[in-house]
Scaffold this motif. Structure first.
Motif, mmCIF file in Angstrom:
data_model
loop_
_atom_site.group_PDB
_atom_site.id
_atom_site.type_symbol
_atom_site.label_atom_id
_atom_site.label_comp_id
_atom_site.label_asym_id
_atom_site.label_seq_id
_atom_site.Cartn_x
_atom_site.Cartn_y
_atom_site.Cartn_z
ATOM 1 N N ARG A 43 0.825 -1.193 0.000
ATOM 2 C CA ARG A 43 0.000 0.000 0.000
ATOM 3 C C ARG A 43 0.864 1.249 0.000
ATOM 4 N N SER A 98 -5.424 5.710 -0.286
ATOM 5 C CA SER A 98 -4.606 4.510 -0.132
ATOM 6 C C SER A 98 -4.676 3.730 -1.435
ATOM 7 N N LYS A 178 0.808 -8.225 4.460
ATOM 8 C CA LYS A 178 -0.613 -7.916 4.305
ATOM 9 C C LYS A 178 -1.415 -8.704 5.335
ATOM 10 N N VAL A 181 -8.461 -7.347 5.160
ATOM 11 C CA VAL A 181 -8.861 -5.982 5.476
ATOM 12 C C VAL A 181 -9.822 -5.918 6.654
ATOM 13 N N ALA A 184 -8.563 -4.938 10.117
ATOM 14 C CA ALA A 184 -8.226 -3.539 10.384
ATOM 15 C C ALA A 184 -9.451 -2.706 10.719
ATOM 16 N N ASP A 188 -9.274 2.497 9.977
ATOM 17 C CA ASP A 188 -9.329 2.968 8.593
ATOM 18 C C ASP A 188 -8.869 4.419 8.531
ATOM 19 N N PRO A 206 -5.401 0.258 5.630
ATOM 20 C CA PRO A 206 -6.219 -0.500 4.665
ATOM 21 C C PRO A 206 -6.154 0.076 3.250
ATOM 22 N N ALA A 211 -5.289 -4.923 3.945
ATOM 23 C CA ALA A 211 -4.629 -3.898 4.748
ATOM 24 C C ALA A 211 -3.152 -4.240 4.803
ATOM 25 N N CYS A 213 0.282 -4.350 6.668
ATOM 26 C CA CYS A 213 0.639 -4.480 8.082
ATOM 27 C C CYS A 213 2.154 -4.598 8.153
#
Length: 362
Positions: A43, A98, A178, A181, A184, A188, A206, A211, A213
Motif C-alpha cells: 500500500r 490509499s 498484508k 482488510v 483492520a 481505517d 487499509p 490492509a 501491516c
C-alpha cells in the motif's frame, strides 16, 4: 530533445509518461529483468501532491481508471499503545488516498512500455559538450540531451555524479506484509501506528482489497538472516516480540502473509550542487524512512516538475540550446529544498515514534 531515464520505478515511469505526452523522446533503462521480480512494498499513501502530479503526467482516462481502484481512508494519523489505548490523533487536511503500489505501476506501464529496456545496468556516463552518453553492462550505450537518475536509493547515477552524497542506516528494520482488510476494522486511517515497548511498532493501513501491516524494530533486537526465514518463521518471530500485546494485534500477526524484511535507510542532506545535463529524482536524490509518508508523493512530484521544466525549455533548446540548464536548475532548487526538508521531517518523526537514529549533520 532526448531524455535518458535510468530506473523504471514509480518516479521514472511517471516522468516517462509525462515526457511522452509532451512529445519529448525518452529512453528508459531498468536494471531488473522485468517489473515483477522484486517486492518493494504494497500500500502507498497519496496526498494532494501525488494526486496532482499524476493528473499532470497521466492520460485522463488512464488516471481515472487508476483512481477508481483507490481507497479513501479517514484523513488522520492515529497512534495507540500496545494495549490499543489511544495515545495520539493528528488530523490531516486535503485529499488522501490509499493505493496499491503494483496497481499504480501497471497503470503507468502501458503508455511507456515501448520506451523501456529491461536488464540493463548502468555502469557509467559521460557528458561531452551538450550531449550525455550512458554506458551499460551489456556493452551498449545511449546518447541524449539529459540523463535522469530515477534509480532509487542505490542510484548508480548518484554514485558517479554526487559521490559525496551519503546513504546511512536508520537503525531500524521493518517487515512488510498484508492482512485481511476486515482485521483492520476501526483503523481505517491514513496510517495507524501501534507502539509498544522497546521501539516496536505495528503499522496498519487499509486499501480496498487488503490492509498493509508492518512490524518495525531496532535492528539489534532482531536476528540475522531475516531474508532467509520462511513466512511461518517470520510470523513466529513477531508473535514472540509482541507477547502481551492486545489480542487484536496478535490476531493480525497470526494472519500475516506475503511478508518480507527491509532495512530502513535515509539520505543525508547535502548543499545544492552545480546543475548540468545530469539530474536526479525521487529516492535517488532524497531517500527517507517511511515515517513521514512522503516518499512516493515526492517522487511523483519530482517527475511532474521535471516534465514541466523540460517541456518549457523544449522549443528554445531545439533552436539554440541555451535555456535547458536554467530550466534544470529551477527544477533542482525546488526538488532539493522540498526533498531534504521531507528527509529531515521523516527522520524527526522516526526518532520520536520508531526509535530511529538521529540524522547525521553532514
Amino acid at each position: 530533445m532526448k531524455v535518458i531515464v535510468i530506473g523504471a520505478g514509480l518516479g521514472g515511469l511517471a516522468l516517462a509518461s509525462g515526457l511522452l505526452r509532451a512529445g519529448i523522446d525518452v529512453a528508459v533503462h531498468e536494471r531488473d529483468p522485468s517489473p515483477h521480480v522484486r517486492r518493494q512494498g504494497y500500500r502507498l499513501h497519496l496526498s494532494d501532491m501525488g494526486i496532482d502530479a499524476l493528473t499532470s503526467v497521466m492520460a485522463p482516462e488512464r488516471r481515472a481508471a487508476f483512481l477508481a481502484t483507490a481507497h479513501t481512508p479517514s484523513p488522520r494519523f492515529v497512534r495507540f499503545d500496545h494495549t490499543l489505548a489511544g495515545v495520539e490523533v493528528l488530523e490531516h487536511s486535503g485529499l488522501h488516498l490509499s493505493i496499491d503500489r503494483q496497481t499504480l505501476r501497471e497503470s503507468l506501464l502501458p503508455e511507456v512500455a515501448e520506451t523501456i529496456t529491461y536488464g540493463t545496468r548502468l555502469t557509467g556516463f559521460q557528458v561531452v559538450a551538450d550531449r550525455v552518453t550512458a554506458r551499460f553492462d551489456d556493452g551498449t550505450t545511449v546518447t541524449g540531451d539529459v540523463l535522469v537518475g530515477a534509480d532509487g536509493i542505490n542510484s548508480a547515477v548518484r554514485g558517479q555524479y554526487l559521490p559525496h552524497a551519503r546513504i546511512v542506516g536508520t537503525g531500524l528494520v521493518q517487515l512488510y506484509g498484508k492482512i485481511p482488510v476486515e482485521l483492520a476494522e476501526g483503523m481505517d486511517n491514513v496510517f495507524t501506528a501501534i507502539t509498544g515497548p522497546g521501539h516496536r511498532v505495528v503499522g496498519v493501513a487499509p486499501t480496498r482489497d487488503y490492509a498493509t501491516c508492518s512490524f518495525g524494530a531496532r535492528a539489534e533486537d532482531l536476528p540475522a538472516g531475516l531474508n532467509l526465514m520462511t513466512q511461518d518463521q517470520l510470523r513466529s518471530l513477531v508473535m514472540d516480540l509482541t507477547h502481551g500485546w492486545h489480542p487484536l494485534v496478535r490476531r493480525m500477526i497470526s494472519q500475516w502473509y506475503d511478508v518480507f524484511p527491509l532495512e530502513l535507510r535515509t539520505s543525508v542532506p547535502i548543499p545544492p550542487w552545480q546543475t548540468t545535463r545530469v539530474t536526479l529524482l525521487g529516492d535517488a536524490a532524497h531517500a527517507m524512512s517511511p515515517a513521514a509518508g512522503a516518499g512516493a508523493n515526492l517522487a511523483l512530484r519530482d517527475a511532474a516538475a521535471l516534465t514541466q521544466a523540460l517541456t518549457q525549455a523544449l522549443a528554445p533548446v531545439l533552436a539554440r540550446g541555451g535555456p535547458l540548464i536554467p530550466a534544470l536548475r529551477s527544477y533542482e532548487q525546488e526538488m532539493i529544498d522540498s526533498g531534504f526538508a521531507a528527509v529531515r521531517m521523516s527522520a524527526a518523526n522516526g526518532a520520536r515514534l520508531l526509535g530511529q537514529d538521529p540524522l547525521p549533520s553532514s
